[in-house]
Enzyme design. Structure first.
Site, PDB file in Angstrom:
ATOM      1  N   GLY A   1       5.439  -0.342   0.398  1.00  0.00           N
ATOM      2  CA  GLY A   1       4.980  -0.144   1.765  1.00  0.00           C
ATOM      3  C   GLY A   1       3.702  -0.927   2.003  1.00  0.00           C
ATOM      4  O   GLY A   1       2.939  -1.169   1.059  1.00  0.00           O
TER       5      GLY A   1
ATOM      6  N   GLN B   1      -4.132  -3.156   5.815  1.00  0.00           N
ATOM      7  CA  GLN B   1      -4.372  -3.653   4.452  1.00  0.00           C
ATOM      8  C   GLN B   1      -4.493  -5.175   4.387  1.00  0.00           C
ATOM      9  O   GLN B   1      -5.022  -5.708   3.420  1.00  0.00           O
ATOM     10  CB  GLN B   1      -3.239  -3.203   3.517  1.00  0.00           C
ATOM     11  CG  GLN B   1      -3.210  -1.699   3.294  1.00  0.00           C
ATOM     12  CD  GLN B   1      -2.033  -1.306   2.440  1.00  0.00           C
ATOM     13  OE1 GLN B   1      -0.941  -1.112   2.943  1.00  0.00           O
ATOM     14  NE2 GLN B   1      -2.245  -1.209   1.134  1.00  0.00           N
TER      15      GLN B   1
ATOM     16  N   CYS C   1      -1.150   2.461  -4.497  1.00  0.00           N
ATOM     17  CA  CYS C   1      -1.435   1.731  -3.260  1.00  0.00           C
ATOM     18  C   CYS C   1      -1.822   0.300  -3.629  1.00  0.00           C
ATOM     19  O   CYS C   1      -2.590   0.096  -4.576  1.00  0.00           O
ATOM     20  CB  CYS C   1      -2.584   2.424  -2.525  1.00  0.00           C
ATOM     21  SG  CYS C   1      -3.039   1.618  -0.987  1.00  0.00           S
ATOM     22  N   LEU C   2      -1.308  -0.663  -2.884  1.00  0.00           N
ATOM     23  CA  LEU C   2      -1.654  -2.064  -3.158  1.00  0.00           C
ATOM     24  C   LEU C   2      -3.146  -2.310  -2.940  1.00  0.00           C
ATOM     25  O   LEU C   2      -3.695  -3.272  -3.472  1.00  0.00           O
ATOM     26  CB  LEU C   2      -0.824  -3.002  -2.275  1.00  0.00           C
ATOM     27  CG  LEU C   2       0.681  -2.999  -2.569  1.00  0.00           C
ATOM     28  CD1 LEU C   2       1.411  -3.898  -1.590  1.00  0.00           C
ATOM     29  CD2 LEU C   2       0.959  -3.413  -3.999  1.00  0.00           C
TER      30      LEU C   2
ATOM     31  N   HIS D   1       1.814   7.922   3.909  1.00  0.00           N
ATOM     32  CA  HIS D   1       0.761   7.145   3.239  1.00  0.00           C
ATOM     33  C   HIS D   1       0.371   5.935   4.095  1.00  0.00           C
ATOM     34  O   HIS D   1      -0.819   5.658   4.296  1.00  0.00           O
ATOM     35  CB  HIS D   1       1.297   6.715   1.866  1.00  0.00           C
ATOM     36  CG  HIS D   1       0.429   5.774   1.101  1.00  0.00           C
ATOM     37  ND1 HIS D   1      -0.134   6.090  -0.112  1.00  0.00           N
ATOM     38  CD2 HIS D   1       0.041   4.496   1.366  1.00  0.00           C
ATOM     39  CE1 HIS D   1      -0.840   5.066  -0.545  1.00  0.00           C
ATOM     40  NE2 HIS D   1      -0.749   4.073   0.326  1.00  0.00           N
ATOM     41  N   GLU D   2       1.380   5.238   4.650  1.00  0.00           N
ATOM     42  CA  GLU D   2       1.099   4.029   5.435  1.00  0.00           C
ATOM     43  C   GLU D   2       0.451   4.368   6.773  1.00  0.00           C
ATOM     44  O   GLU D   2      -0.425   3.652   7.257  1.00  0.00           O
ATOM     45  CB  GLU D   2       2.381   3.213   5.657  1.00  0.00           C
ATOM     46  CG  GLU D   2       3.078   2.749   4.387  1.00  0.00           C
ATOM     47  CD  GLU D   2       2.174   2.027   3.411  1.00  0.00           C
ATOM     48  OE1 GLU D   2       1.205   1.391   3.842  1.00  0.00           O
ATOM     49  OE2 GLU D   2       2.434   2.140   2.192  1.00  0.00           O
TER      50      GLU D   2
ATOM     51  N   HIS E   1      -3.145   4.710   6.451  1.00  0.00           N
ATOM     52  CA  HIS E   1      -3.863   3.429   6.468  1.00  0.00           C
ATOM     53  C   HIS E   1      -4.251   3.031   7.894  1.00  0.00           C
ATOM     54  O   HIS E   1      -5.352   2.536   8.134  1.00  0.00           O
ATOM     55  CB  HIS E   1      -2.993   2.306   5.894  1.00  0.00           C
ATOM     56  CG  HIS E   1      -3.004   2.214   4.402  1.00  0.00           C
ATOM     57  ND1 HIS E   1      -4.151   2.019   3.676  1.00  0.00           N
ATOM     58  CD2 HIS E   1      -1.991   2.265   3.496  1.00  0.00           C
ATOM     59  CE1 HIS E   1      -3.838   1.954   2.386  1.00  0.00           C
ATOM     60  NE2 HIS E   1      -2.537   2.107   2.252  1.00  0.00           N
TER      61      HIS E   1
HETATM   62 NI    NI Z   1      -1.425   2.103   0.473  1.00  0.00          NI
END
Ligand code: NI
Length: 168
Positions: free
Chosen positions: A46, A51, A92-93, A134-135, A138
């Site tokens: 995701g 991000q 998470c990236l 989660h996204e 962000h």
């Molecule tokens: Ni993330």
């Protein structure tokens, strides 16, 4: 297409609250393609526009093993359907290398626009339900580390700051 740079915790730009997309046009669709390419390259399941330092309400997700089930959510809204909670190991990236349990509602309904600007609704289950929450966090400037104890969060912050310093 292009691979975009992913911001990493504790970069303050990750705390920006994203603005709604006004018109889903060609530039938004190009951005979505770049976001998928960036996510698949990472690899991740995701990615939120926040991000990649673009503060518009856009999320891409693909939880499939073969990277062939892309989902696009523009201006997503989430409703929690009941009070069942579920623990899941999240990564998470923007917090690379760290995985921690986070408790979230298991049953949610998502309303959003797709890449053609058409409204749709989804009642995702399993990993997709975790991932969309989660996204969406962000887009509101929130990270999964915010759900952890401050001791754990500080430990992750220090480790990443050390890695970022070494990379300079
Ligand atoms: Ni993330």
């Amino acid at each position: 297409m292009a691979i975009l740079t992913i911001l990493e915790f504790p970069d303050p730009r990750l705390r920006t609250v994203a603005k709604p997309v006004q018109v889903v046009d060609g530039s938004i669709r190009r951005l979505i393609k770049d976001m998928f390419e960036t996510m698949y390259d990472a690899p991740g399941v995701g990615l939120a526009a926040t991000q990649v330092n673009i503060h518009q309400r856009i999320v891409v997700i693909d939880v499939s093993d073969d990277q062939n089930q892309p989902l696009v959510f523009i201006n997503p809204e989430i409703a929690v359907l009941d009070d069942t909670l579920r623990d899941h190991d999240e990564g998470c990236l923007s917090v690379p290398g760290f995985y921690e349990q986070v408790e979230r509602p298991e049953h949610v309904r998502v309303k959003a626009l797709n890449e053609h600007g058409e409204a749709f609704e989804l009642e995702p289950d399993g990993l997709t339900a975790v991932c969309i929450q989660h996204e969406l966090d962000h887009l509101n400037g929130k990270l999964f580390v915010d759900y952890l104890s401050s001791i754990k969060r500080q430990r992750i912050r220090r480790k990443l700051e050390k890695i970022h310093k070494q990379a300079l």
